[in-house]
Write an enzyme that holds these catalytic residues in place. Structure first.
Site, PDB file in Angstrom:
ATOM      1  N   ALA A  62      50.884  85.033  65.493  1.00  0.00           N
ATOM      2  CA  ALA A  62      52.015  85.834  64.762  1.00  0.00           C
ATOM      3  C   ALA A  62      51.218  86.966  63.962  1.00  0.00           C
ATOM      4  CB  ALA A  62      52.525  84.910  63.568  1.00  0.00           C
ATOM      5  N   GLY A 107      50.072  81.205  66.350  1.00  0.00           N
ATOM      6  CA  GLY A 107      51.376  81.399  67.025  1.00  0.00           C
ATOM      7  C   GLY A 107      51.013  81.291  68.801  1.00  0.00           C
ATOM      8  N   GLU A 110      50.111  77.919  70.050  1.00  0.00           N
ATOM      9  CA  GLU A 110      51.462  77.140  69.740  1.00  0.00           C
ATOM     10  C   GLU A 110      52.395  77.341  70.918  1.00  0.00           C
ATOM     11  OE1 GLU A 110      51.716  78.508  65.637  1.00  0.00           O
ATOM     12  OE2 GLU A 110      52.028  76.347  65.213  1.00  0.00           O
ATOM     13  N   GLU A 130      45.159  79.420  61.160  1.00  0.00           N
ATOM     14  CA  GLU A 130      45.939  79.660  60.067  1.00  0.00           C
ATOM     15  C   GLU A 130      45.261  79.320  58.620  1.00  0.00           C
ATOM     16  OE1 GLU A 130      46.919  78.372  62.765  1.00  0.00           O
ATOM     17  OE2 GLU A 130      48.910  79.268  63.439  1.00  0.00           O
TER      18      GLU A 130
END
Ligand code: CAA
Length: 256
Positions: A62, A107, A110, A130
């Protein structure tokens, strides 16, 4: 930006924000969600490949610059949008394949985890870093990493935030296949074409049944598998698949 190219039943979705190593900001993630929705509903598409533009990154996560300004409500909406994308990849009734050509962090890891198959370049790097930003994976990493690789691996990667190379990703089962960087997309497309020639009804039923394997009640899931198995006997594809075997010829599946 997100580009979608098509070759017969195979769609290749490419995240292209190379200045930021294909990190996903709000416009890019929104566009990704919209393209995935279209592909889910497109009856001509049987296989969806997700990859990143350029040689360095699949998706470096992200966008941290965008996230740095979010409050709690903004972060909730941002998490929901990422979850939407991951769930589309995980549950669409067609096969999704991640072609991981470089960094798949946060992300990015993920979204790769949400795909049905993961192929990676020998130069790929994976991680859930993260915790180093004082947050946690927010698009499904805590759950899917444990499901794909086991609780021990998930806790190792999520708690340490360490980045692993492609060899380790193969060893822990995070990816199924490693390829030389310049061969990755060709290998993935060869697999996609092979899957695209199978019955889409059987692939969708198989995906849905396996998706249930680590969720809910075991006995109910077995009953569900038996029902899906039986339902396929109403299809022309089942007749064709078994007839082709008996007649020693290649089958041609129509999805009916
Ligand atoms: N968000 C925003 N920008 C990013 C980014 C990200 N996730 N990853 C890389 N970039 C940008 C960098 O800021 C840099 O831009 P500028 O030139 O404008 O400064 C550009 O991409 C190139 O990156 P680097 O100069 O850092 O390249 P490098 O080769 O030195 O390092 C890297 C590469 C190790 C991947 C490093 O960029 C990095 O650590 N990136 C962050 C990875 C990360 O933490 N991802 C998880 C984000 S959190 C998340 O995803 C939450 C969630 O679960 C949804």
């Amino acid at each position: 930006m997100i580009s979608v190219s098509r070759e017969d039943a195979v769609a290749v979705v490419t995240v292209d924000r190379q200045d930021a190593l294909n990190a996903l900001d709000l416009p890019t993630l929104t566009e990704l969600r919209d393209r995935l929705l279209e592909l889910r509903d497109d009856g001509d598409v049987r296989i969806v490949v997700l990859t990143g533009a350029g040689e360095r990154a699949f998706i470096a996560g992200a966008d941290i610059k965008y996230m740095s300004g979010l409050d709690v409500d903004g972060a909730q909406a941002w998490g929901d949008l990422g979850h939407n994308c991951a769930q589309l990849l995980e549950t669409m009734p067609k096969v999704s394949i991640a072609a991981v050509n470089g960094f798949a962090l946060g992300g990015g890891c993920e979204l790769a985890l949400a795909c049905d198959l993961r192929y990676a370049s020998t130069r790929a790097k994976f991680g859930q870093p993260e915790v180093n930003l004082a947050v946690i994976p927010g698009w499904g990493g805590t759950q899917r990493l444990a499901r794909v690789c086991g609780l021990g691996v998930a806790k190792d990667l999520v708690l340490t935030g360490r980045v692993i190379d492609a060899e380790e990703a193969l060893r822990i089962g995070l990816v199924s296949t490693l390829c030389e960087p310049d061969e990755l997309l060709d290998r993935v497309l060869a697999t996609a074409r092979e899957l695209g020639a199978k019955s889409p009804l059987a692939l969708a039923a198989a995906k849905a049944a396996v998706n249930h394997s680590l969720q809910g009640d075991h006995v109910e899931n077995l009953t569900g598998e038996a029902e899906r198995f039986a339902d396929l006997f109403a299809s022309e594809d089942q007749k064709e698949g078994m007839a082709a075997f008996i007649e020693k010829r290649d089958a041609t599946f129509t999805g009916r």
